[in-house]
Design an enzyme around this catalytic site. Structure first.
Site, PDB file in Angstrom:
ATOM      1  CG  ASP A   1      -0.166  -0.298   2.231  1.00 18.45           C
ATOM      2  OD1 ASP A   1       1.411  -0.007   2.773  1.00 18.45           O
ATOM      3  OD2 ASP A   1      -0.812  -0.650   2.834  1.00 18.45           O
TER       4      ASP A   1
ATOM      5  CD  GLU B   1       0.757  -6.696   3.603  1.00 20.00           C
ATOM      6  OE1 GLU B   1       0.779  -5.769   3.713  1.00 20.00           O
ATOM      7  OE2 GLU B   1       2.111  -7.304   3.786  1.00 20.00           O
TER       8      GLU B   1
ATOM      9  CD  GLU C   1       0.671   4.028   4.769  1.00 22.50           C
ATOM     10  OE1 GLU C   1      -0.593   5.305   5.023  1.00 22.50           O
ATOM     11  OE2 GLU C   1       1.470   4.660   4.768  1.00 22.50           O
TER      12      GLU C   1
ATOM     13  CG  HIS D   1       6.847   4.334   9.856  1.00 24.63           C
ATOM     14  ND1 HIS D   1       6.990   3.136  10.398  1.00 24.63           N
ATOM     15  CD2 HIS D   1       6.232   4.554   8.698  1.00 24.63           C
ATOM     16  CE1 HIS D   1       6.306   2.294   9.834  1.00 24.63           C
ATOM     17  NE2 HIS D   1       5.382   3.221   8.582  1.00 24.63           N
TER      18      HIS D   1
ATOM     19  NE  ARG E   1       3.924  10.049   3.988  1.00 23.04           N
ATOM     20  CZ  ARG E   1       5.158  11.198   3.293  1.00 23.04           C
ATOM     21  NH1 ARG E   1       4.636  12.517   2.915  1.00 23.04           N
ATOM     22  NH2 ARG E   1       5.918  10.914   2.484  1.00 23.04           N
TER      23      ARG E   1
ATOM     24  CG  HIS F   1      11.201   5.496   9.501  1.00 19.88           C
ATOM     25  ND1 HIS F   1      11.824   6.600   8.377  1.00 19.88           N
ATOM     26  CD2 HIS F   1      10.457   4.996   8.814  1.00 19.88           C
ATOM     27  CE1 HIS F   1      11.212   6.048   7.196  1.00 19.88           C
ATOM     28  NE2 HIS F   1      10.470   5.403   7.293  1.00 19.88           N
TER      29      HIS F   1
HETATM   30  C1  UD1 Z   1       6.555   4.901   3.201  1.00 17.03           C
HETATM   31  C2  UD1 Z   1       5.307   4.803   3.248  1.00 17.03           C
HETATM   32  C3  UD1 Z   1       4.514   3.838   4.228  1.00 17.03           C
HETATM   33  C4  UD1 Z   1       5.745   2.843   5.105  1.00 17.03           C
HETATM   34  C5  UD1 Z   1       7.030   3.357   5.376  1.00 17.03           C
HETATM   35  C6  UD1 Z   1       7.397   2.132   5.675  1.00 17.03           C
HETATM   36  C7  UD1 Z   1       4.572   5.959   1.683  1.00 17.03           C
HETATM   37  C8  UD1 Z   1       3.174   7.154   1.739  1.00 17.03           C
HETATM   38  N1  UD1 Z   1       4.877   5.837   2.544  1.00 17.03           N
HETATM   39  O1  UD1 Z   1       6.291   5.929   5.008  1.00 17.03           O
HETATM   40  O2  UD1 Z   1       3.738   3.186   4.156  1.00 17.03           O
HETATM   41  O3  UD1 Z   1       4.743   2.793   5.952  1.00 17.03           O
HETATM   42  O4  UD1 Z   1       7.557   3.950   3.830  1.00 17.03           O
HETATM   43  O5  UD1 Z   1       8.750   2.652   6.924  1.00 17.03           O
HETATM   44  O6  UD1 Z   1       4.207   4.873   0.340  1.00 17.03           O
HETATM   45  N2  UD1 Z   1      13.856   8.377   4.667  1.00 17.03           N
HETATM   46  C9  UD1 Z   1      15.788   8.220   3.926  1.00 17.03           C
HETATM   47  N3  UD1 Z   1      16.510   7.084   4.058  1.00 17.03           N
HETATM   48  C10 UD1 Z   1      15.188   5.962   3.643  1.00 17.03           C
HETATM   49  C11 UD1 Z   1      14.553   6.313   3.827  1.00 17.03           C
HETATM   50  C12 UD1 Z   1      13.583   7.490   4.334  1.00 17.03           C
HETATM   51  O7  UD1 Z   1      15.846   9.398   4.232  1.00 17.03           O
HETATM   52  O8  UD1 Z   1      15.854   4.440   3.340  1.00 17.03           O
HETATM   53  C13 UD1 Z   1      13.741   9.481   4.529  1.00 17.03           C
HETATM   54  C14 UD1 Z   1      13.450  11.093   3.449  1.00 17.03           C
HETATM   55  O9  UD1 Z   1      13.783  12.494   3.571  1.00 17.03           O
HETATM   56  C15 UD1 Z   1      12.608  10.496   2.751  1.00 17.03           C
HETATM   57  C16 UD1 Z   1      11.553  10.465   4.178  1.00 17.03           C
HETATM   58  O10 UD1 Z   1      12.217   9.695   5.355  1.00 17.03           O
HETATM   59  O11 UD1 Z   1      11.914  11.759   1.889  1.00 17.03           O
HETATM   60  C17 UD1 Z   1      10.146   9.834   4.388  1.00 17.03           C
HETATM   61  O12 UD1 Z   1      10.000   8.386   3.507  1.00 17.03           O
HETATM   62  P1  UD1 Z   1       8.678   8.276   2.204  1.00 17.03           P
HETATM   63  O13 UD1 Z   1       9.541   7.122   1.747  1.00 17.03           O
HETATM   64  O14 UD1 Z   1       8.132   9.407   1.403  1.00 17.03           O
HETATM   65  O15 UD1 Z   1       7.691   8.224   3.369  1.00 17.03           O
HETATM   66  P2  UD1 Z   1       7.542   7.084   5.009  1.00 17.03           P
HETATM   67  O16 UD1 Z   1       7.160   7.473   6.257  1.00 17.03           O
HETATM   68  O17 UD1 Z   1       8.868   6.216   5.325  1.00 17.03           O
HETATM   69  N1  UDP Z   2      12.380  -3.091  10.171  1.00 12.46           N
HETATM   70  C1  UDP Z   2      13.325  -3.065  10.031  1.00 12.46           C
HETATM   71  N2  UDP Z   2      14.261  -2.539  10.457  1.00 12.46           N
HETATM   72  C2  UDP Z   2      14.494  -1.804  11.714  1.00 12.46           C
HETATM   73  C3  UDP Z   2      12.726  -1.104  11.908  1.00 12.46           C
HETATM   74  C4  UDP Z   2      12.108  -2.877  11.368  1.00 12.46           C
HETATM   75  O1  UDP Z   2      14.280  -4.346   9.499  1.00 12.46           O
HETATM   76  O2  UDP Z   2      15.149  -0.845  12.230  1.00 12.46           O
HETATM   77  C5  UDP Z   2      11.396  -4.035   9.837  1.00 12.46           C
HETATM   78  C6  UDP Z   2      10.245  -4.623  10.824  1.00 12.46           C
HETATM   79  O3  UDP Z   2      10.756  -5.648  11.477  1.00 12.46           O
HETATM   80  C7  UDP Z   2       9.152  -5.064   9.042  1.00 12.46           C
HETATM   81  C8  UDP Z   2       9.444  -4.472   8.545  1.00 12.46           C
HETATM   82  O4  UDP Z   2      10.322  -3.380   8.920  1.00 12.46           O
HETATM   83  O5  UDP Z   2       9.641  -5.965   8.557  1.00 12.46           O
HETATM   84  C9  UDP Z   2       8.530  -3.172   8.797  1.00 12.46           C
HETATM   85  O6  UDP Z   2       8.489  -1.556   8.511  1.00 12.46           O
HETATM   86  P1  UDP Z   2       8.698  -0.008   8.615  1.00 12.46           P
HETATM   87  O7  UDP Z   2       7.276  -0.122  10.134  1.00 12.46           O
HETATM   88  O8  UDP Z   2       8.783   0.412   7.722  1.00 12.46           O
HETATM   89  O9  UDP Z   2       7.093  -0.703   7.593  1.00 12.46           O
HETATM   90  P2  UDP Z   2       5.406  -0.659   7.895  1.00 12.46           P
HETATM   91  O10 UDP Z   2       6.047  -2.078   7.659  1.00 12.46           O
HETATM   92  O11 UDP Z   2       4.686   0.433   8.741  1.00 12.46           O
HETATM   93  O12 UDP Z   2       4.651  -0.142   6.603  1.00 12.46           O
END
Ligand code: UD1
Ligand code: UDP
Length: 382
Positions: free
Chosen positions: A98, A120, A134, A210, A212, A243
C-alpha cells in the site's frame, strides 16, 4: 519455450522484506524469468534489505529525495516506470501492499496494459485517511489488479464485499516466509549494543514509529509516552531503531532524546531486527509489518494508532490498539510490564499470517494463470 517475464516492483523497506523471498521463489521456477525493478522510494533502508537477501535489482529508478512529497514520489515512479516497462517488457508486474510505489507501479502497468498481481491484497480500515495515504493506495491498487494475493481469508472477504470475486488467492503473508530465513536462536548481532542488552533481567521494549498520519500531535504524544515509561520504570530498557524520515527524527530529538533507559539507534538490517524482535519483551509500534511478525514470535504488541487493518492478531489476542493519547499508551504499557497474567495472555505465539509458504502459493497461482500448472493452488488456511 519463451519464459514468462514476471517483474516485481517495490521501493520501501517493508515491501522489500516481503518481496525478496518472492523474487527468489519465482526465479526458481523454470518457466519464469524473475525480474526486479526498485523505485528506491527508500534508498538506504531499501539497500539494507537487498543486502540481507543478496538481491541485485534489474532496474533502479533511484527516486528518493529528502522530505519527498506524495505527488513527488508518485510522479517520479510513473515517469521512471515507462522506461523500465518498455525495456524489460514484463508479461506481469507484481506490486506489494500500500505504499506510493505500490499504487504508481500498478497504475504504470495499467497504462502499458501489462497484467498486475497485487501481493498483500485486501487489507482495509475503511477510513480513507487512516492509514494515510496507504488506505487509498491499496483500494486503488485493488481496482487495477488482475490477481489478488490475500494474506488471510478475512482480506479475501473484504475484496468480495467490494464486488471483486475473481482471481482471489489466500496465500498467507510473505513476511512469515522472510522471518523463517532470518530468525535464529544462536544469532549474534553485528550491532554490539544489542548483544549487551539485559534480555531476561530487564524488560526490553522494542519501539518503532513512522506513520504519516501520526506526524504532529500524535507523534509528540507517542514520544512523551515513551519518555514517561522510561523515566518511571527502572525495570525496562527501550530500544528504538529510528526511521530515517526527518520528520520522525525531529520528533525523537525534541521529545525523547536524553531520557534514561532509551537506546536510540539507526534503522536495523532486517535480520538484526527480526532477531531483536524474537528476544524482546514487548513491542510498541505503529508499523504494519511488526503487527504480523510479533504474533508469530509470541511478542505482545501495543499499536500506536487509532485503527488497524490487521484485525486477525487483535482477535488472536497478541495485538492491542493503544491509540495516540499519552496517558492511554502509558497505562496499557505499564499493565503489560507489571501484570504477569495480562502479559501472559497476550504473549502466546499465534500466527494468523501464514505458514511460510506464501511465496510458493503465489508462484503456483501465477503459473496456473498462464497455463504452466494444471491446478489452482489450495488456499492457505490459518
Ligand atoms: C513509506 C510509506 C509507508 C510505509 C513506510 C515504511 C508511502 C507514502 N509511505 O513511508 O506506507 O509504511 O514507507 O517505512 O509510500 N528516508 C531516507 N532514507 C531512507 C528512507 C527514508 O532518508 O532509506 C527519508 C527521506 O527524507 C524521505 C523520508 O524519509 O523523504 C520519507 O520517506 P517516504 O518513503 O516518503 O515515507 P515513509 O514515512 O518512509
Ligand atoms: N524493520 C527493520 N529494521 C528496522 C525497523 C523495522 O528491518 O529498524 C522491519 C520490520 O521487522 C518489518 C518492516 O521493517 O519487517 C516494517 O517496516 P516499517 O515499519 O518501516 O513499515 P510498515 O510495515 O509499517 O509499512
Amino acid at each position: 519455450m519463451k519464459q514468462l517475464r514476471i517483474m516485481s516492483v517495490f521501493g520501501t523497506r517493508p515491501e522489500a522484506i516481503k518481496m525478496c523471498p518472492l523474487v527468489r521463489e519465482l526465479a526458481s521456477r523454470p518457466g519464469i524469468e524473475s525480474l526486479c525493478c526498485v523505485t528506491a522510494q527508500h534508498r538506504q533502508m531499501l539497500d539494507a534489505v537487498l543486502e540481507v537477501f543478496s538481491l541485485r535489482p534489474d532496474w533502479d529508478l533511484d527516486i528518493m529525495t529528502p522530505r519527498q512529497t506524495l505527488s513527488g514520489i508518485t510522479s517520479k515512479c510513473l515517469l521512471g516506470m515507462d522506461e523500465a516497462i518498455d525495456t524489460l517488457k514484463p508479461d506481469m508486474i507484481l506490486v506489494h501492499g500500500d505504499t506510493s510505489t505500490t499504487f504508481a507501479g500498478a497504475l504504470s502497468a495499467y497504462y502499458h496494459q501489462v497484467a498486475v498481481g497485487h501481493v498483500e491484497a485486501g487489507l482495509r480500515t475503511y477510513d480513507k485517511y487512516a492509514p494515510f495515504p496507504e488506505e487509498m493506495n491499496r483500494v486503488l491498487t485493488s481496482g487495477i489488479a488482475d490477481m489478488h494475493f490475500c494474506p488471510t481469508a478475512g482480506n479475501r472477504e473484504n475484496l468480495i464485499r467490494e464486488g471483486r470475486t475473481e482471481n482471489l488467492f489466500v496465500t498467507g503473508n510473505t513476511v512469515i516466509d522472510a522471518l523463517k530465513t532470518t530468525v535464529r536462536e544462536d544469532y549474534r548481532f553485528s550491532t554490539e549494543e544489542l548483544n549487551l542488552l539485559p534480555y531476561g533481567k530487564k524488560k526490553v521494549i522494542l519501539v518503532t514509529c513512522h506513520r504519516r498520519e501520526n506526524y504532529g500531535e500524535p507523534m509528540k504524544n507517542i514520544m512523551l509516552a515513551l519518555r514517561q515509561i522510561a523515566e518511571e520504570r527502572q525495570d525496562v530498557e527501550l530500544v528504538y531503531p529510528v526511521h530515517l524520515s526527518p520528520v520522525v527524527r525531529e520528533a525523537v530529538d525534541t521529545y525523547l532524546r536524553g531520557a534514561p533507559r532509551v537506546h536510540l539507534i539507526e534503522p536495523l538490517p532486517a535480520d538484526e531486527m527480526h532477531n531483536l524482535l524474537a528476544r524482546c519483551y514487548l513491542v510498541l509500534t505503529d508499523s504494519g509489518g511488526l503487527q504480523e511478525e510479533a504474533p508469530a514470535l509470541g511478542k505482545p504488541v501495543l499499536v500506536l494508532r487509532r485503527e488497524t487493518e490487521r484485525p486477525e492478531a487483535v482477535t488472536a489476542g497478541t495485538v492491542k490498539l493503544a491509540g495516540v493519547v499519552q496517558d492511554d499508551i502509558v497505562t496499557m504499557a505499564e499493565r503489560l510490564i507489571c501484570d504477569k497474567d495480562a502479559y501472559e495472555k497476550m504473549a502466546r505465539a499465534v500466527n494468523p499470517y501464514g505458514d511460510g509458504n506464501a511465496c510458493r502459493r503465489i508462484a503456483d497461482a501465477i503459473e496456473w494463470r498462464y497455463g504452466l500448472r494444471p491446478e489452482r493452488p489450495a488456499d492457505y488456511e490459518a
